[in-house]
Every structure is written in structure tokens, then in C-alpha cells.
Design a protein around this motif. Structure first.
Motif, PDB file in Angstrom:
ATOM      1  N   ALA A 210       0.160 -20.318 -27.454  1.00 45.10           N
ATOM      2  CA  ALA A 210      -0.426 -20.556 -25.870  1.00 45.10           C
ATOM      3  C   ALA A 210      -1.939 -21.463 -25.347  1.00 45.10           C
ATOM      4  CB  ALA A 210      -0.992 -19.350 -24.732  1.00 45.10           C
ATOM      5  N   SER A 211      -2.823 -21.530 -26.611  1.00 48.03           N
ATOM      6  CA  SER A 211      -3.768 -22.308 -26.761  1.00 48.03           C
ATOM      7  C   SER A 211      -3.617 -23.671 -26.660  1.00 48.03           C
ATOM      8  CB  SER A 211      -5.300 -21.945 -27.622  1.00 48.03           C
ATOM      9  OG  SER A 211      -4.572 -22.263 -28.675  1.00 48.03           O
ATOM     10  N   GLY A 212      -2.674 -24.264 -27.452  1.00 47.44           N
ATOM     11  CA  GLY A 212      -2.123 -25.213 -28.100  1.00 47.44           C
ATOM     12  C   GLY A 212      -1.781 -26.104 -26.334  1.00 47.44           C
ATOM     13  N   VAL A 213      -1.189 -25.371 -26.340  1.00 49.57           N
ATOM     14  CA  VAL A 213       0.049 -25.159 -24.687  1.00 49.57           C
ATOM     15  C   VAL A 213      -1.286 -25.923 -23.470  1.00 49.57           C
ATOM     16  CG1 VAL A 213       1.067 -24.837 -22.619  1.00 49.57           C
ATOM     17  CG2 VAL A 213       2.047 -24.551 -25.204  1.00 49.57           C
ATOM     18  N   LEU A 214      -2.597 -25.279 -23.449  1.00 47.01           N
ATOM     19  CA  LEU A 214      -3.312 -25.122 -21.958  1.00 47.01           C
ATOM     20  C   LEU A 214      -3.783 -26.514 -22.964  1.00 47.01           C
ATOM     21  CD1 LEU A 214      -5.068 -24.500 -19.332  1.00 47.01           C
ATOM     22  CD2 LEU A 214      -5.879 -22.805 -21.286  1.00 47.01           C
ATOM     23  N   ALA A 215      -4.743 -26.493 -23.854  1.00 44.28           N
ATOM     24  CA  ALA A 215      -5.195 -27.829 -24.253  1.00 44.28           C
ATOM     25  C   ALA A 215      -4.612 -29.272 -24.046  1.00 44.28           C
ATOM     26  CB  ALA A 215      -5.354 -27.966 -25.651  1.00 44.28           C
ATOM     27  N   LEU A 216      -3.057 -29.384 -24.013  1.00 41.68           N
ATOM     28  CA  LEU A 216      -1.948 -30.341 -23.847  1.00 41.68           C
ATOM     29  C   LEU A 216      -1.615 -30.966 -22.259  1.00 41.68           C
ATOM     30  CD1 LEU A 216       0.488 -29.548 -26.282  1.00 41.68           C
ATOM     31  CD2 LEU A 216      -0.750 -31.463 -26.199  1.00 41.68           C
ATOM     32  N   ALA A 217      -2.193 -29.437 -21.572  1.00 41.70           N
ATOM     33  CA  ALA A 217      -2.032 -29.683 -20.182  1.00 41.70           C
ATOM     34  C   ALA A 217      -3.419 -30.619 -19.482  1.00 41.70           C
ATOM     35  CB  ALA A 217      -2.410 -28.061 -19.965  1.00 41.70           C
TER      36      ALA A 217
ATOM     37  N   LEU B 278     -12.604 -26.560 -18.359  1.00 43.08           N
ATOM     38  CA  LEU B 278     -11.775 -25.716 -18.364  1.00 43.08           C
ATOM     39  C   LEU B 278     -10.931 -25.353 -19.229  1.00 43.08           C
ATOM     40  CD1 LEU B 278     -11.752 -24.014 -14.456  1.00 43.08           C
ATOM     41  CD2 LEU B 278     -13.022 -23.216 -16.141  1.00 43.08           C
ATOM     42  N   HIS B 279     -10.134 -26.493 -19.014  1.00 43.63           N
ATOM     43  CA  HIS B 279      -8.870 -26.627 -20.295  1.00 43.63           C
ATOM     44  C   HIS B 279      -9.606 -26.464 -21.846  1.00 43.63           C
ATOM     45  CE1 HIS B 279      -6.732 -29.180 -16.816  1.00 43.63           C
ATOM     46  NE2 HIS B 279      -5.908 -28.319 -17.446  1.00 43.63           N
ATOM     47  N   PHE B 280     -10.413 -26.933 -22.144  1.00 46.62           N
ATOM     48  CA  PHE B 280     -11.202 -26.508 -23.158  1.00 46.62           C
ATOM     49  C   PHE B 280     -11.216 -25.578 -23.344  1.00 46.62           C
ATOM     50  CE2 PHE B 280     -11.550 -31.340 -23.665  1.00 46.62           C
ATOM     51  CZ  PHE B 280     -10.860 -31.875 -24.443  1.00 46.62           C
TER      52      PHE B 280
ATOM     53  N   ASP C  50      -4.300 -34.401 -28.970  1.00 48.06           N
ATOM     54  CA  ASP C  50      -3.370 -33.827 -27.943  1.00 48.06           C
ATOM     55  C   ASP C  50      -1.880 -33.610 -29.316  1.00 48.06           C
ATOM     56  OD1 ASP C  50      -3.790 -33.623 -25.412  1.00 48.06           O
ATOM     57  OD2 ASP C  50      -2.774 -35.934 -24.678  1.00 48.06           O
ATOM     58  N   VAL C  51      -2.018 -35.180 -30.054  1.00 46.00           N
ATOM     59  CA  VAL C  51      -1.640 -34.471 -31.592  1.00 46.00           C
ATOM     60  C   VAL C  51      -1.483 -33.407 -32.530  1.00 46.00           C
ATOM     61  CG1 VAL C  51      -0.380 -35.951 -33.737  1.00 46.00           C
ATOM     62  CG2 VAL C  51      -0.986 -37.212 -31.895  1.00 46.00           C
ATOM     63  N   ILE C  52      -3.083 -33.484 -32.376  1.00 42.96           N
ATOM     64  CA  ILE C  52      -3.497 -32.171 -33.158  1.00 42.96           C
ATOM     65  C   ILE C  52      -3.024 -30.765 -32.319  1.00 42.96           C
ATOM     66  CG2 ILE C  52      -4.997 -30.627 -33.824  1.00 42.96           C
ATOM     67  CD1 ILE C  52      -6.715 -33.098 -34.594  1.00 42.96           C
ATOM     68  N   ASN C  53      -2.714 -30.279 -31.339  1.00 45.55           N
ATOM     69  CA  ASN C  53      -2.524 -29.339 -30.408  1.00 45.55           C
ATOM     70  C   ASN C  53      -1.103 -29.130 -30.297  1.00 45.55           C
ATOM     71  OD1 ASN C  53      -4.705 -27.694 -29.366  1.00 45.55           O
ATOM     72  ND2 ASN C  53      -5.241 -29.699 -29.033  1.00 45.55           N
TER      73      ASN C  53
END
Length: 403
Positions: free
Chosen positions: A292-299, A304-306, A372-375
């Protein structure tokens, strides 16, 4: 829980609070001091990477000493070496010696390997139903350490006006010195070969290869490696990504502070969750939170995303790491010191080896591939481990635990 177990647990929590404070000091200052002392900018992060590498390489010799000398003696030796390592690092700063400073941080990795094994010491001294709670309580010491370490930096960074931050590494040595009486007071039975042989257990000890092929070990190791490795990778890359996206260094530092609090604060109740819902379920929940943290980072790339992603990453690591550690206690025969020592050491060697690789490679991958690629890359890894957890749960229902 017996009086002796409660006493040992309290001492280990206090020792964890002091011992785990070394890592924040090294991680927060290693790169800054490296920039001051290194002849080339590319070498600035070498002291931090050597600490991670030293920790990974020290897991096996530390376990050997615990096996031969007992945990208490081995832990005392580890704390004494930490006193030396802090002194060496501080001397390196005072003398302007980059290699001497690197030696100090590398030696501190041995103490880190000892501190990481406190969770196993706690699990080994309580009854099986209480192991998850004991591991969780030990991790509360990490929350205290997350406060002590940065505060030690603030209070002591200017102790030597002509050698900035030398005082902070001297403080690292003092913290290890304060942990010594706590470790000396431990009364953990020595799991010696003689004791095992007297019970007729040493001859029954399975080989590491045999244990490593068991479904229980594969699942526990995979969950621990992925939980810790992804956390270390993303945590290292996040501040650089935030600054690269236009956020301030202060905002990045605040995000890491919330992340560290999220890593350890759930320890007050993680053990109870494991007791109620099960080790596999809580471990899976941790991995889902990391996803979920990766999905939020991609959003998005807003602050607040970070921050939200870092908080989810911290809580997910807590559930995943504590759950995986609890799963590992089912892999070996608890009463067999030979199996116990080699399984715990091999697990941490592989796990912190991955963390060391992550610390070396996160910056370069961020620069070449992007945030983005990392997440996005971590999502398939999590899916694989979730599938392994489901497979392991099915196999374990059909196969009895080793006794």
C-alpha cells in the motif's frame, strides 16, 4: 512468564534501547562526515555502507561466540567492541582520517549484529505462546533508541569545536558502555554442546541444508528478507527523491522521523495481534501495508504522498519483521541449541546481507530508474512472498512442527 524471564526481558529491552541507538548515529552522520573526510565525493556514503556490510558479515561469528560462550558473554564482548569502535570513529574524525573513521563504523556492525539478536534471546527464554509478545516488546526498545540516537547527535555534535561530530561518535561509545552492566546482569542459560549432548539432542540436530529446505524456513526467511530489504531500500531512497521533487531537506527529515516512529510504535500491540490472529496473518498484513505504501507513492509526488507512504512502510515493516521472526522460531527445535544458533545466524546473515546490498544500490537505482520504478518493482516481490505465505500455511497444516 517466570520471574527470571521477566527480568531478562526487562534487561534486554533496556539494552536494546541503548544498543540500537548506535545505528541512527551512524546512518544520520556517516554520509556527512564522509563528505568532510573523503578524498572523492563518491566515497561519502562508504562509512554507512560498511556499517551495514559489517553487520551482515558479523552475524555468523557473533552466533558462533554465543554458541560457545553463551549469550551473556558474547553480548558483553560485543558491547566492549562497540566502545572501541566509537572511539576509533571519533579519533578518525579528530585526526581527519577517512579510513580510520570507516574502520570505526565497520566495527560497529559487529555490535549491531549482537543487538539484532536480542529479539531471539527474548524468544528463547519464554514459553512458546509468549514468544511473539516477547519479540514485540524487545522492538519497543527500538522506539526508545530512535529518540536517544538523534538526541545524542544534537547534544554532542559540537563537543570538539575543531572536529564536528566527533563527540557524537564518542557518545556512541558511552551508550555501549552504559549497556554493559545490563548485559552483565543477564542470566540466560548457556546452550552449550555439552548440555545438548547430555540430553541426547546434539546427535539429533539437523543440518543447516536440511533445515533450509523446509517450507517453514523458506517462508520465514522470504518474509523477513523482503520486509526488511524493501524497507531499507525505500527508506534510503525516499529523502533523495523528496529533495529531487522540490521538497526541503527539513521536510524529508520529518518524513523519516515519522517513518521511524511508525516502525517501532506498533510494537506495543503487535505481539497481541499475533497471539489473536496468528503469525502468518500478521506477517501478510505487514506485506500488504508495504505494498500500500508503494501504491500511495505511485499516486503522486506531493508531500503527503511521501509522508503517508513512509508511515505505511514503517507499520508494514513492524508487522512483517516481527511476524517473520515469530515464524522463524517454529523452524528449529527450541531445546536444541545447535539448531537454534545456526538457523538464527543464517537467517540474519541473509537478511542483513540484502539490507547491505540495498544500502549500496538504492541511490544509483533511484538516479537511473526513478522513484516510480522503485515503488512499482517492489509489488511483484510482495506478491511472491504472499503466495509463499499461503503455501506455507497449507503445508504447515499437513506437517507437524519439529520437536
Amino acid at each position: 512468564m517466570t520471574v527470571s524471564a521477566r527480568r531478562n526481558l526487562g534487561l534486554l529491552i533496556a539494552a536494546q534501547s541503548l544498543g540500537a541507538a548506535s545505528a541512527p548515529i551512524i546512518i544520520s552522520l556517516g554520509g556527512i562526515v564522509g563528505q568532510m573526510l573523503a578524498s572523492r565525493p563518491a566515497l561519502a556514503t562508504l562509512p554507512v555502507s560498511l556499517y551495514s556490510l559489517g553487520l551482515a558479515l558479523s552475524t555468523l561469528p557473533a552466533a558462533f561466540l554465543m554458541r560457545r560462550l553463551g549469550r551473556r558473554v558474547a553480548y558483553v564482548l560485543g558491547a566492549l567492541l562497540a566502545v572501541v569502535s566509537g572511539g576509533v570513529a571519533a579519533t578518525g574524525i579528530v585526526q581527519g582520517g577517512f579510513l580510520l573513521f570507516c574502520l570505526g563504523t565497520a566495527l560497529a556492525g559487529y555490535y549491531g549484529a549482537n543487538v539484532q539478536s536480542y529479539r531471539f534471546a527474548a524468544a528463547d527464554t519464554v514459553a512458546p505462546p509468549l514468544r511473539a509478545q516477547a519479540i514485540s516488546l524487545i522492538m519497543i526498545g527500538g522506539l526508545v533508541a530512535a529518540v536517544i540516537g538523534p538526541q545524542a547527535v544534537i547534544w554532542t555534535r559540537d563537543a570538539w569545536p575543531d572536529a564536528p561530530f566527533a563527540g557524537s561518535f564518542a557518545a556512541q561509545a558511552v551508550l555501549a558502555l552504559l549497556a554493559l552492566p545490563l548485559l552483565i546482569a543477564l542470566r540466560i542459560p548457556k546452550g552449550s554442546e555439552a548440555a545438548d549432548s547430555a540430553k541426547g539432542l546434539e546427535a539429533e540436530a539437523r543440518s543447516l541444508g536440511q533445515i533450509a529446505r523446509s517450507p517453514r524456513f523458506i517462508v520465514a526467511l522470504s518474509a523477513g528478507v523482503v520486509s526488511y530489504g524493501l524497507m531499507a531500500f525505500i527508506m534510503t531512497a525516499a529523502p533523495m527523491a523528496m529533495v529531487g521533487c522540490g521538497h526541503t531537506v527539513g521536510e524529508a527529515a520529518l518524513g523519516i522521523q515519522w517513518h521511524v516512529l511508525a516502525m517501532f510504535a506498533p510494537s506495543f500491540f503487535t505481539g497481541r495481534l499475533i497471539t489473536r490472529f496468528g503469525k502468518t496473518q500478521v506477517t501478510a498484513a505487514g506485506l500488504l501495508l508495504i505494498a500500500a505504501s508503494g501504491v500511495l507513492a505511485l499516486a503522486g509526488l506531493e508531500l503527503l504522498h511521501f509522508w503517508g507512504a513512509l508511515v505505511l512502510l514503517g507499520v508494514g515493516w513492524n508487522f512483517g519483521f516481527i511476524g517473520a521472526t515469530a515464524l522463524l522460531t517454529e523452524v528449529y527445535r527450541q531445546e536444541n541449541a545447535a539448531e537454534r544458533a545456526k538457523v538464527q545466524a543464517f537467517n540474519d546473515f541473509l537478511m542483513f546481507g540484502v539490507v547491505a546490498v540495498a544500502s549500496f544500490g538504492s541511490g544509483s537505482l533511484l538516479g537511473s530508474a526513478g522513484w516510480d520504478v522503485i515503488n512499482a518493482l517492489m509489488l511483484p516481490l510482495i506478491a511472491i512472498v504472499l503466495a509463499l505465505l499461503a503455501w506455507g500455511a497449507r503445508v504447515n497444516r499437513e506437517a507437524p512442527r519439529p520437536v
